[in-house]
Design an enzyme around this catalytic site. Sequence first.
Site, short mmCIF file in Angstrom:
data_model
loop_
_atom_site.label_atom_id
_atom_site.label_comp_id
_atom_site.label_asym_id
_atom_site.label_seq_id
_atom_site.Cartn_x
_atom_site.Cartn_y
_atom_site.Cartn_z
CB SER A 1 3.93 5.59 2.38
OG SER A 1 4.54 6.48 1.45
CE LYS A 2 0.28 13.45 -0.18
NZ LYS A 2 0.63 14.50 -1.16
NE ARG B 1 10.52 10.15 3.15
CZ ARG B 1 9.84 10.10 2.01
NH1 ARG B 1 8.99 11.05 1.68
NH2 ARG B 1 9.99 9.07 1.20
N GLY B 2 6.31 11.63 7.31
CA GLY B 2 4.87 11.84 7.29
C GLY B 2 4.13 11.07 8.36
CG HIS C 1 10.94 2.14 2.91
ND1 HIS C 1 10.21 3.01 2.13
CD2 HIS C 1 11.46 2.88 3.93
CE1 HIS C 1 10.28 4.22 2.66
NE2 HIS C 1 11.02 4.17 3.75
CG ASP D 1 12.71 6.84 1.64
OD1 ASP D 1 12.00 7.69 2.23
OD2 ASP D 1 12.41 6.35 0.54
CB ILE E 1 -0.94 0.02 1.22
CG1 ILE E 1 -1.83 -1.23 1.22
CG2 ILE E 1 -1.81 1.28 1.22
CD1 ILE E 1 -2.65 -1.41 2.49
CB CYS F 1 10.75 8.61 -2.47
SG CYS F 1 9.08 8.43 -3.15
#
Length: 278
Positions: free
Chosen positions: A89-90, A253-254, A224, A192, A87, A185
Site C-alpha cells: 500500500s505505501k 489509511r494514508g 487486509h 487497521d 501491491i 499491519c
Amino acid sequence: MSHHRPDTLVHAPLGRESAYPEDYDAGLLYPIERAANRAPLGIEAGALPFVGEDEWHAFEVSWLNARGKPIVAVARFRLPADSPRLIESKSWKLYLNGFNQTRFASQEEVVATLERDLAEAARAAVGVELFGVDDAVLVPKRLPGECIDDRDIEIDDYTPSAEHLRVGEEVVEETLHSHLLKSNCPVTGQPDWGSVLVRYRGPRLDRDGLLRYLIGYRQHQDFHEHCVEHIFMDLMARARPERLLVLARYVRRGGLDISPWRATPGERPPSPLRLARQ
C-alpha cells in the site's frame, strides 16, 4: 505480540521513512507474491477455492493537465484475487504521488497509464475508474443484512480461533455484518479498522460464536487481503455452506482504503458501496 518484518517486505517502503516523489515513476510500485501468505491456509495458486477482488479507493489522486492546471479525482481500482501479486500500500501511495506534478494530455491518458503500470506490477489486468470528488457514486451507504455487534458476550481471546465458529441444523440464507473487525499491519503494527459482511446459504451460524471469531482478529497481524481469505477458509471448513461471500471494508489509511472480497464461484458482492467510516 511479537513483531517482525516478513521476508517478502524486507525492501518494501512500508514502515520506512520515505521521500515523497515529485516525478512519475512506475518503478515505485512494490509487488508482493500472494503465494507465501496463502500456503499456510492450504490455498494453492493454481486451484483457488474462491473468486474475488481487492477493491481500492484512492482519495489523493491529482495530476496536471496539458496546460499545467491541477486536476483532482478519486480513483477506484479492482485487483483480481487470482493475480499472482498484490501491491504494497505505501508503494502504491508513493507511486500515485508521482502524478502530482506530471502533465497528461487527458484523463484517458491517466487511466491508461494506471492500467498499464498496475497490471505490470500485479501480473494481471487491474480495473481503473476515476470519479470527481463530488460524484454521487461516492456517497456513503450502509452494509446490507443484520448487524451482530449488539450481542452481549464476554471476550477473553483476541487471536483468530475457528473453534468459535458453530452451526445449527437449520439451513438458512442470510446476510450478517459487524463493524468490530480490527487487525494490525504486519510491518508497522498500526491498527487497521474495518467492517465485515458474511453472506451465506448453509447451516445457521451461531451469532455469538461468529462475533467472537471476528473479534479474535483484534491483535492479529496480517494484510487486509489475507485476513479476508483467512475468514473465508475458516467459514468454509467449519460451517460448510453451499454458498459464501466474505467482504471487508477497511477504513482508509494514508489516503487509501482496501476492501477485499472472496466468494464461492457464482457469488458477487453488493453493488459498489463505500461506508461513512471510510
